[in-house]
Design a protein around this motif. Sequence first.
Motif, PDB file in Angstrom:
ATOM      1  N   GLY A 194       0.800  -1.222   0.000  1.00  0.00           N
ATOM      2  CA  GLY A 194       0.000   0.000   0.000  1.00  0.00           C
ATOM      3  C   GLY A 194       0.827   1.263   0.000  1.00  0.00           C
ATOM      4  O   GLY A 194       0.306   2.349   0.216  1.00  0.00           O
ATOM      5  N   LYS A 195       2.143   1.119  -0.234  1.00  0.00           N
ATOM      6  CA  LYS A 195       2.987   2.308  -0.258  1.00  0.00           C
ATOM      7  C   LYS A 195       3.186   2.799  -1.695  1.00  0.00           C
ATOM      8  O   LYS A 195       2.747   2.176  -2.650  1.00  0.00           O
ATOM      9  N   GLN A 196       3.880   3.937  -1.823  1.00  0.00           N
ATOM     10  CA  GLN A 196       4.090   4.542  -3.136  1.00  0.00           C
ATOM     11  C   GLN A 196       5.547   4.421  -3.571  1.00  0.00           C
ATOM     12  O   GLN A 196       6.455   4.376  -2.728  1.00  0.00           O
ATOM     13  N   GLY A 197       5.761   4.376  -4.881  1.00  0.00           N
ATOM     14  CA  GLY A 197       7.115   4.334  -5.436  1.00  0.00           C
ATOM     15  C   GLY A 197       7.357   5.524  -6.351  1.00  0.00           C
ATOM     16  O   GLY A 197       6.443   5.971  -7.049  1.00  0.00           O
ATOM     17  N   LEU A 198       8.581   6.038  -6.317  1.00  0.00           N
ATOM     18  CA  LEU A 198       8.966   7.160  -7.179  1.00  0.00           C
ATOM     19  C   LEU A 198      10.155   6.715  -8.026  1.00  0.00           C
ATOM     20  O   LEU A 198      11.184   6.303  -7.487  1.00  0.00           O
ATOM     21  N   VAL A 199       9.999   6.758  -9.352  1.00  0.00           N
ATOM     22  CA  VAL A 199      11.064   6.345 -10.267  1.00  0.00           C
ATOM     23  C   VAL A 199      11.488   7.556 -11.095  1.00  0.00           C
ATOM     24  O   VAL A 199      10.665   8.150 -11.789  1.00  0.00           O
ATOM     25  N   LEU A 200      12.750   7.940 -10.988  1.00  0.00           N
ATOM     26  CA  LEU A 200      13.256   9.087 -11.748  1.00  0.00           C
ATOM     27  C   LEU A 200      14.169   8.590 -12.855  1.00  0.00           C
ATOM     28  O   LEU A 200      15.031   7.739 -12.623  1.00  0.00           O
ATOM     29  N   VAL A 201      13.973   9.135 -14.057  1.00  0.00           N
ATOM     30  CA  VAL A 201      14.781   8.739 -15.214  1.00  0.00           C
ATOM     31  C   VAL A 201      15.241  10.004 -15.941  1.00  0.00           C
ATOM     32  O   VAL A 201      14.621  11.049 -15.795  1.00  0.00           O
ATOM     33  N   PRO A 202      16.321   9.928 -16.744  1.00  0.00           N
ATOM     34  CA  PRO A 202      16.704  11.093 -17.543  1.00  0.00           C
ATOM     35  C   PRO A 202      15.633  11.374 -18.590  1.00  0.00           C
ATOM     36  O   PRO A 202      14.888  10.463 -18.966  1.00  0.00           O
ATOM     37  N   GLU A 203      15.582  12.612 -19.050  1.00  0.00           N
ATOM     38  CA  GLU A 203      14.581  13.041 -20.039  1.00  0.00           C
ATOM     39  C   GLU A 203      14.439  12.031 -21.179  1.00  0.00           C
ATOM     40  O   GLU A 203      13.355  11.593 -21.510  1.00  0.00           O
ATOM     41  N   VAL A 215       4.837   6.976  -9.360  1.00  0.00           N
ATOM     42  CA  VAL A 215       5.153   8.162 -10.147  1.00  0.00           C
ATOM     43  C   VAL A 215       6.436   7.884 -10.925  1.00  0.00           C
ATOM     44  O   VAL A 215       7.431   7.440 -10.343  1.00  0.00           O
ATOM     45  N   ILE A 216       6.395   8.094 -12.248  1.00  0.00           N
ATOM     46  CA  ILE A 216       7.606   8.001 -13.059  1.00  0.00           C
ATOM     47  C   ILE A 216       7.834   9.376 -13.663  1.00  0.00           C
ATOM     48  O   ILE A 216       6.918   9.954 -14.245  1.00  0.00           O
ATOM     49  N   GLY A 217       9.020   9.916 -13.503  1.00  0.00           N
ATOM     50  CA  GLY A 217       9.232  11.250 -14.030  1.00  0.00           C
ATOM     51  C   GLY A 217      10.688  11.606 -14.150  1.00  0.00           C
ATOM     52  O   GLY A 217      11.578  10.806 -13.850  1.00  0.00           O
ATOM     53  N   THR A 218      10.927  12.823 -14.618  1.00  0.00           N
ATOM     54  CA  THR A 218      12.288  13.336 -14.753  1.00  0.00           C
ATOM     55  C   THR A 218      12.615  14.158 -13.502  1.00  0.00           C
ATOM     56  O   THR A 218      11.839  14.206 -12.559  1.00  0.00           O
ATOM     57  N   ARG A 219      13.774  14.806 -13.552  1.00  0.00           N
ATOM     58  CA  ARG A 219      14.248  15.627 -12.435  1.00  0.00           C
ATOM     59  C   ARG A 219      13.139  16.400 -11.710  1.00  0.00           C
ATOM     60  O   ARG A 219      13.094  16.440 -10.480  1.00  0.00           O
ATOM     61  N   SER A 220      12.226  17.020 -12.473  1.00  0.00           N
ATOM     62  CA  SER A 220      11.229  17.897 -11.859  1.00  0.00           C
ATOM     63  C   SER A 220      10.204  17.125 -11.035  1.00  0.00           C
ATOM     64  O   SER A 220       9.444  17.724 -10.277  1.00  0.00           O
ATOM     65  N   ALA A 221      10.149  15.790 -11.157  1.00  0.00           N
ATOM     66  CA  ALA A 221       9.181  15.001 -10.387  1.00  0.00           C
ATOM     67  C   ALA A 221       9.671  14.721  -8.972  1.00  0.00           C
ATOM     68  O   ALA A 221       8.910  14.232  -8.126  1.00  0.00           O
ATOM     69  N   LEU A 222      10.930  15.028  -8.701  1.00  0.00           N
ATOM     70  CA  LEU A 222      11.526  14.673  -7.403  1.00  0.00           C
ATOM     71  C   LEU A 222      10.751  15.231  -6.219  1.00  0.00           C
ATOM     72  O   LEU A 222      10.626  14.584  -5.198  1.00  0.00           O
ATOM     73  N   PHE A 223      10.223  16.458  -6.367  1.00  0.00           N
ATOM     74  CA  PHE A 223       9.584  17.117  -5.224  1.00  0.00           C
ATOM     75  C   PHE A 223       8.071  16.864  -5.147  1.00  0.00           C
ATOM     76  O   PHE A 223       7.363  17.574  -4.459  1.00  0.00           O
ATOM     77  N   THR A 224       7.578  15.865  -5.872  1.00  0.00           N
ATOM     78  CA  THR A 224       6.152  15.560  -5.822  1.00  0.00           C
ATOM     79  C   THR A 224       5.761  15.085  -4.422  1.00  0.00           C
ATOM     80  O   THR A 224       6.390  14.180  -3.882  1.00  0.00           O
ATOM     81  N   PRO A 225       4.726  15.686  -3.810  1.00  0.00           N
ATOM     82  CA  PRO A 225       4.301  15.195  -2.495  1.00  0.00           C
ATOM     83  C   PRO A 225       3.736  13.777  -2.617  1.00  0.00           C
ATOM     84  O   PRO A 225       2.916  13.516  -3.484  1.00  0.00           O
ATOM     85  N   MET A 226       4.223  12.864  -1.801  1.00  0.00           N
ATOM     86  CA  MET A 226       3.745  11.479  -1.836  1.00  0.00           C
ATOM     87  C   MET A 226       3.644  11.006  -0.386  1.00  0.00           C
ATOM     88  O   MET A 226       4.649  10.666   0.225  1.00  0.00           O
ATOM     89  N   PRO A 227       2.410  10.974   0.155  1.00  0.00           N
ATOM     90  CA  PRO A 227       2.254  10.723   1.588  1.00  0.00           C
ATOM     91  C   PRO A 227       2.719   9.334   2.034  1.00  0.00           C
ATOM     92  O   PRO A 227       3.048   9.155   3.205  1.00  0.00           O
ATOM     93  N   ALA A 228       2.722   8.338   1.124  1.00  0.00           N
ATOM     94  CA  ALA A 228       3.082   6.982   1.544  1.00  0.00           C
ATOM     95  C   ALA A 228       4.327   6.492   0.807  1.00  0.00           C
ATOM     96  O   ALA A 228       4.474   5.304   0.518  1.00  0.00           O
ATOM     97  N   LEU A 229       5.253   7.423   0.498  1.00  0.00           N
ATOM     98  CA  LEU A 229       6.428   7.044  -0.289  1.00  0.00           C
ATOM     99  C   LEU A 229       7.252   5.979   0.438  1.00  0.00           C
ATOM    100  O   LEU A 229       7.599   6.145   1.613  1.00  0.00           O
ATOM    101  N   GLY A 230       7.526   4.866  -0.270  1.00  0.00           N
ATOM    102  CA  GLY A 230       8.248   3.761   0.352  1.00  0.00           C
ATOM    103  C   GLY A 230       9.549   3.394  -0.334  1.00  0.00           C
ATOM    104  O   GLY A 230      10.360   2.634   0.226  1.00  0.00           O
ATOM    105  N   LEU A 231       9.767   3.885  -1.571  1.00  0.00           N
ATOM    106  CA  LEU A 231      10.985   3.533  -2.306  1.00  0.00           C
ATOM    107  C   LEU A 231      11.241   4.577  -3.396  1.00  0.00           C
ATOM    108  O   LEU A 231      10.322   4.979  -4.099  1.00  0.00           O
TER     109      LEU A 231
END
Length: 728
Positions: A246-255, A301-317
Motif C-alpha cells: 500500500g505504499k508509493q514508489g517514485l522512479v526518476l529517469v533522464p529526459e 510516479v515516473i518522471g524526470t528531475r522535476s518530479a523529485l519534489f512531488t508530495p507522496m504521503p506513503a512514499l516507500g521507495l
Amino acid sequence: MNTHTTSRVLRVALPVPLAQLFDYLPATDGQFAPAGARVLVPFGRRKLVGIVVESGVPSSVPEERLLRALALLDEGQPLLDAGLMGLLAWCWQYYKHAPGEVLQTALPPALRKPDATLPPAPAQFALTAEGEARLQLPTGRAPAQYALLQKLALGPVSEIGLALEGPRWRTTLARLVDQGWVHSAPLVASEPHINPGPVLTREQRSVVNAFSSGDSHFQCHLLDGVTGSGKTEVYLHLLEPVLKAGKQGLVLVPEIGLTPQLLHRFRQRLGLDPVVIHSRISQGERLGAWEAARSGRSRLVIGTRSALFTPMPALGLIILDEEHDSSFKQQEGFRFSARDVAVKRAADLDIPVVLGSATPSLETLNNAQAGRYTWHRLRQRATQAALPTWRILDMNQNSRHQGLAGGAVELMAETLSRREQVMVFLNRRGWAPVLMCEECGWHALCERCDSNLTWHRSAARLCCHHCGHQRRVPALCPNCRADALSGAGEGTQQLERAIQERFPGVPVLRFDRDSTSRKDSFSNQVEQVMQGGPCILVGTQMLAKGHHFPDVTLVVVVNIDQALYSADFRALERLGQTLLQVSGRAGREEKPGSVILQTFHPDNESLALLISRGYEAFALGQLEERRLAQLPPVTFQALLRAEALIRKDVELFLSAAAESFPQGAARVFGPMPAIKEKVAGRYRMYLLLQSNTRAELHQQIDSWLIPLQALPLGRKVRWAIDVDPQEL
Ligand SMILES: [Zn+2]
Ligand SMILES: [Zn+2]
C-alpha cells in the motif's frame, strides 16, 4: 480582538529572486494558515502567490509596517507536507538559492497562479439497486442511457473510463444519476496486479534477495549493472512488495529515458497505471498527475528531475535510473542535483533509495567504495549477447580524410558491403577546444597547476579553468617547433559532408540538435535505420542513449582527444560513460558490434584501462587520480557564476567578490572565463571555491552571502552560486 496575535505573522516564501522570507499579517479572517499552504499577498504593485513557511511566529518588523495577506488559498489546506517543506528548506540552505524560487519548483506550474485551484477528486460510478432493476426492463427510448447502465453493471467505472464511451457521456451520466440509477463515490487507489516477468538471472536474484532480507529503513543502494544486465527487471521486483504493502514508489529517469516502451513495461508488469511527471506535458495533465500522487490515489510516479519534489504521503521507495546522467543536475536557476536530493529525501523519510547505472558517477562510486552505499554488481547480460570488441586506431599511423582515419574508412566500406550499418559518433560532452600539435601530440598544460588549458580562439588565449592562469597562444609547437597546432575535432556538418563524398549513394543520417529539433524527425530517422539496409548514422550524444540499433555493427568514435585533454576535469569520466553507452547501441546476438576509437594518443593510460579492464577499473583509476589532484568528489567545490554584456563588469564584480571572501580553509580561485565564455552576447565568468571539507566550504559561503549581496557592482551583472557544479 485577541491582541496577543497582532504581532504574530505568516512567514511566506515568494517567487522572487531574493534570499529572504517575507512577514505578513494573516488575511482579515484572522486565520493562520499552516506551513505548506498557499496564500495571496500584496508585493509592491503586484499580487503574488506565496507559500507559508512558518505560521504564528513573532515578527521583528514593527506592526505598522506589516501588510496583510489578501487571501488564504485552497481553503487553507497545506499543499506541501511537513516532510517536503523540511527537505525544501534544506535545499535552499544547501544550494544558497532564493527560498521562494526553491519552493516554486515543488508546485506544478498551474498552481503558481492565484486563480488556479486543485482539481476535484475524481469519482467512480456504480449502479444502485434501482439501476439494477431498470436494467431488467426493455431498452426503451434512451438506448445511450441503457448502454451506459450495461457498462456499469460490470463494476464501478472512473471518469477516465467513462470518457472512452464517447463525447456525450457526461450528459447521459447526469440523467442516470438524476433517476437514482447510478451513484458516485470517491475513486480509491488502484491496487497493483503483478504479472510475472522473465526468470531472474542468478545475479538479479541475489540483488532482490539482498533487499528482501534487509529492512525497509534508509539505505542507499548502487545497482551497478552493465548494459543489458536487466536493471529494470530488478527495479520492478523491488517495487512489487512496496506497492503491495500500500505504499508509493517514485522512479526518476533522464529526459531521454522516459519512453512509451518503459511506461508500457511498468504498466504491464505491475498492473497499475503510473502517473507521469515531466516538463513537456501540459499544465493541466501535470496538475492532475501531481494531485493523484499527493492524494495517495496514485501509487507509482515516473518522471524526470522535476518530479523529485512531488508530495507522496506513503512514499516507500525511490529509484533513480542512469544516476550518472548530467540531466539530473539543473543547470540554471535553482541548481540542484536530483540524485543528491533524492538520497536526502530517502534519508529524511527513512526509506531505501536505489541508484542504477551501467557507468556509475565517481561521486557515487566514492560513496560505495567507502561503504556508505551498498554496492550491487550485475556483470552478466540477461540476454547472453556478446559485448562489442574495442580497437584503438592510431591517427599518427593513418592517412586522414577530414577527421576520418584511412583504417576507419576501409572498415566502414567492408561493413556497408555486408549490408550492415555504421555509426560515426562525435563526442561533444565536456567539449572545450583543446590546442594540440598534430606532429608530436603536445597539448597545452597550465604551468602553475598542471591542469589542461582551454583554447579561447577569439581572444587568442589559453586559459586554465582551475587556477585562472592565462597566456597567449604560441605560433609554433613549443615542443617540436612544428607549425601544426590545431583544435582537435570537427563539427557534425563537415563530417556528414566528408562521409557523403566518400560513400556516394549510401544514405547518411545526421542526429544532432539541429537536425532533429523538429518533433517527428528523430523518430522518422530512427524508423529508417530500423528498416535495415546499409546506411551511416552520424551524430552526438543523442545517439548514445535510448535506442538499440541491431544492424549497426561498427561504431567509429572520432574525436576522443578533446576529452582526453579537456580543461574540464570531468571530461574523461564522461568520455568513459559515453563510450560504454555508445557501444551498447550496436550489434546483436549473432553479430556483435565493434567499436573503433580514433586518437593521436594511442598510449593514453586511462583509455587503455577502459578497453582492457572495463569501466569499473577505469573509474576507480579516475577516482585515484582525483584523490591525487585533490579534486571532487574527494574535495568540495562551489562556483560564483556571473555574466553581463560587458566583460569588464563581470571581471570587476568577481574580483571584488573574491576580495570579500572570508578567510578560512576554503580557497578562492579566479576570476576566470567560463569554458563557453560568450553565450547569446553575454560574457560568462566564475570564481572557483574549493575546500577539503564540505562543512568549511558551506560555512565560509554562508558568512560571505551578506557582503556579497551588498556589493554595488552586483547590480550590473547576473550572478548565482552553483554548489557541487558539474560544468565549468
Ligand atoms: Zn609538436
Ligand atoms: Zn592552472
